[in-house]
Design an enzyme around this catalytic site. Structure first.
Site, PDB file in Angstrom:
ATOM      1  N   SER A   1       3.330   4.191  -3.525  1.00  0.00           N
ATOM      2  CA  SER A   1       3.068   3.344  -4.692  1.00  0.00           C
ATOM      3  C   SER A   1       3.593   1.934  -4.486  1.00  0.00           C
ATOM      4  O   SER A   1       4.170   1.329  -5.381  1.00  0.00           O
ATOM      5  CB  SER A   1       3.733   3.953  -5.930  1.00  0.00           C
ATOM      6  OG  SER A   1       3.216   5.228  -6.180  1.00  0.00           O
ATOM      7  N   CYS A   2       3.371   1.413  -3.306  1.00  0.00           N
ATOM      8  CA  CYS A   2       3.892   0.102  -2.916  1.00  0.00           C
ATOM      9  C   CYS A   2       2.716  -0.846  -2.701  1.00  0.00           C
ATOM     10  O   CYS A   2       1.622  -0.404  -2.356  1.00  0.00           O
ATOM     11  CB  CYS A   2       4.686   0.284  -1.608  1.00  0.00           C
ATOM     12  SG  CYS A   2       5.307  -1.235  -0.848  1.00  0.00           S
TER      13      CYS A   2
END
Length: 162
Positions: free
Chosen positions: A37-38
């Site tokens: 989730s970057c």
């Protein structure tokens, strides 16, 4: 010449199996801490492309999910593998979620940070920090999270040719 310390480590993969890094002797290895989730998560696509292009010549990519940077890897090992396989078609080796900084840093990352030149305190600054390891197990280069996988291709080709 003594054998590289890199090959002395045993680390659990995402399925909980112990993997001896000595299994990678004679290969060019990229070790990278990853997160799902970057903003840099799309680098999975570039990593997979490099892997597909060079795996038959001896490139291995070892991915270590880490939740230490803004909690961007919250899933279980199984969820992480499903995400990377479904969204990015990842086929390189995924390891168990781990710690790359602080008192609980796994020994492999203690070694990588010591051997790979870095910044102040050699801490891993963010997701997708990459280390390139030679066929003999020497940590040759540390790449920032901002380095796109394709920007490492020339270095990889040189190492594969050695």
């Amino acid at each position: 010449m003594t054998e590289s310390e890199f090959y002395s480590f045993v680390v659990p993969d995402a399925q909980g199996n112990d993997v001896k890094l000595s299994d990678y002797k004679g290969k060019v290895v990229m070790v990278v801490n990853v997160a799902s989730s970057c903003g840099k998560t799309p680098q999975y696509a570039g990593l997979q492309k490099l892997y597909e292009k060079y795996k038959d010549q001896g490139l291995e990519i070892l991915a270590f999910p880490c939740n230490q940077f803004a909690f961007q890897e919250r899933g279980s090992n199984e969820e992480i593998c499903t995400f990377t396989r479904d969204k990015y078609k990842v086929t390189f080796k995924m390891f168990a979620k781990t710690t790359v900084n602080g008192g609980d840093t796994i020994p492999l990352y203690q070694y990588l940070k010591k051997e790979g030149e870095g910044s102040l305190f050699n801490a891993i600054k963010w997701n997708f920090t990459k280390f390139l390891v030679s066929k003999s197990g020497k940590v040759l280069q540390r790449y920032s999270p901002n380095t796109e996988p394709e920007d490492m291709e020339e270095d990889i080709k040189k190492l594969l040719a050695e």
